[in-house]
Write a protein that holds these residues in place. Sequence first.
Motif, PDB file in Angstrom:
ATOM      1  N   PHE A 130       1.011 -10.243   9.979  1.00  0.00           N
ATOM      2  CA  PHE A 130       2.358  -9.999   9.460  1.00  0.00           C
ATOM      3  C   PHE A 130       2.313  -9.715   7.962  1.00  0.00           C
ATOM      4  O   PHE A 130       2.974  -8.802   7.470  1.00  0.00           O
ATOM      5  N   ALA A 131       1.516 -10.508   7.247  1.00  0.00           N
ATOM      6  CA  ALA A 131       1.376 -10.276   5.807  1.00  0.00           C
ATOM      7  C   ALA A 131       0.673  -8.954   5.523  1.00  0.00           C
ATOM      8  O   ALA A 131       1.046  -8.212   4.619  1.00  0.00           O
ATOM      9  N   LEU A 132      -0.346  -8.641   6.344  1.00  0.00           N
ATOM     10  CA  LEU A 132      -1.159  -7.449   6.100  1.00  0.00           C
ATOM     11  C   LEU A 132      -0.409  -6.164   6.394  1.00  0.00           C
ATOM     12  O   LEU A 132      -0.522  -5.176   5.657  1.00  0.00           O
ATOM     13  N   ILE A 139       2.839  -6.923   2.704  1.00  0.00           N
ATOM     14  CA  ILE A 139       2.107  -6.166   1.677  1.00  0.00           C
ATOM     15  C   ILE A 139       2.586  -4.715   1.605  1.00  0.00           C
ATOM     16  O   ILE A 139       2.815  -4.194   0.502  1.00  0.00           O
ATOM     17  N   PRO A 140       2.771  -3.987   2.736  1.00  0.00           N
ATOM     18  CA  PRO A 140       3.308  -2.623   2.621  1.00  0.00           C
ATOM     19  C   PRO A 140       4.691  -2.560   1.984  1.00  0.00           C
ATOM     20  O   PRO A 140       4.975  -1.640   1.206  1.00  0.00           O
ATOM     21  N   SER A 181       5.395  -0.611  -1.404  1.00  0.00           N
ATOM     22  CA  SER A 181       6.399   0.460  -1.475  1.00  0.00           C
ATOM     23  C   SER A 181       7.383   0.211  -2.612  1.00  0.00           C
ATOM     24  O   SER A 181       7.759   1.152  -3.335  1.00  0.00           O
ATOM     25  N   ILE A 182       7.792  -1.044  -2.789  1.00  0.00           N
ATOM     26  CA  ILE A 182       8.699  -1.362  -3.904  1.00  0.00           C
ATOM     27  C   ILE A 182       8.020  -1.064  -5.235  1.00  0.00           C
ATOM     28  O   ILE A 182       8.625  -0.503  -6.156  1.00  0.00           O
TER      29      ILE A 182
END
Length: 317
Positions: free
Chosen positions: A44-46, A50-51, A55-56
């Motif tokens: 979930f984190a990966l 993280i994406p 992106s932010i």
Amino acid sequence: MNHTTVTTSGAAAYAPESKLRLLWKAMYAHRVSYLFLAPFLVFFALFTIIPVLTSIGLSFTYYNILESPRFIGLGNYRLLFVDDDIFLTAIGNTLKFAVVTGPVGYIMAFLLAWLISQIPNRYRFLYTFCFYTPAITSAVAMTVVWTYLFSGDRYGMINNWLLQSGILNEPWLWLQDVKTIMPVLILVSLWMSMGIGFLAFLAGLQNVPRDLYEAGAIDGVRYRWQELWYITIPSVKPQLLFGAVMQVVFSLQVFDVSVQLVGIPSPLYAGHTVMTHLFDYAFIRFEMGYASSIAVVLFFIMVGLNRFIFNILGHKE
């Protein structure tokens, strides 16, 4: 005074340590549970957290893949809301699409699931399969059928019917006329909207205890619509919440249907949505920084709508 200050500072420094120590103790006490959760949390984190954070971060840069990201502050957002008229058109089209397909698809999925739950068990699988098939069929395969139906020549099925019945004198360009592009996209999307929310409704309806209906009959509930309003809907609120969230995501992420039916860009951008705008800048123009700012705006729109839904359908406890 100094003694009080030292004591207060010591207590303030000790409190976080105590809470942290208690947290670690609780985690250690439930270490087996956390061990089973670890694979999900890692993935979930990966693949999600993280994406999103990446992106932010990229939304504040100019990044074209070939060069290193260059920080430009709020430049992408200023361009997005001030100078990019196509993005504002895409926002309008997406919201127009979501306002129709969201509530209509949601109500239609629930009513169909409720009707299927009323028929004998041996027939439920057949009806469920028929209504769920469009959602699991690829968008390309479905758009081939719909392209044939809405073809702009005389051989298109709808044009053929309308010409033979005398309603039209000449073929109508359903997928090229700006007046009919959005209605066609909405119709096709509604046909394909019986997805996970529909299955969640069906599962929830089949698990409502029969005792509740018997108690309702004793209390004066006589008609099916009274059972639906007073017993069924309150009993499936978790499924209603899940279905609403999924319907919001589905409505705001419309992409495949638009691209397959009317192309990118669509005639006069009549079928241009936020996702097609994002795809245009990310994978055609390779302006990843600008595309990231579009993704961030779409992300916060989804978060805001989901919070609104949670306030309506969510349980306070």
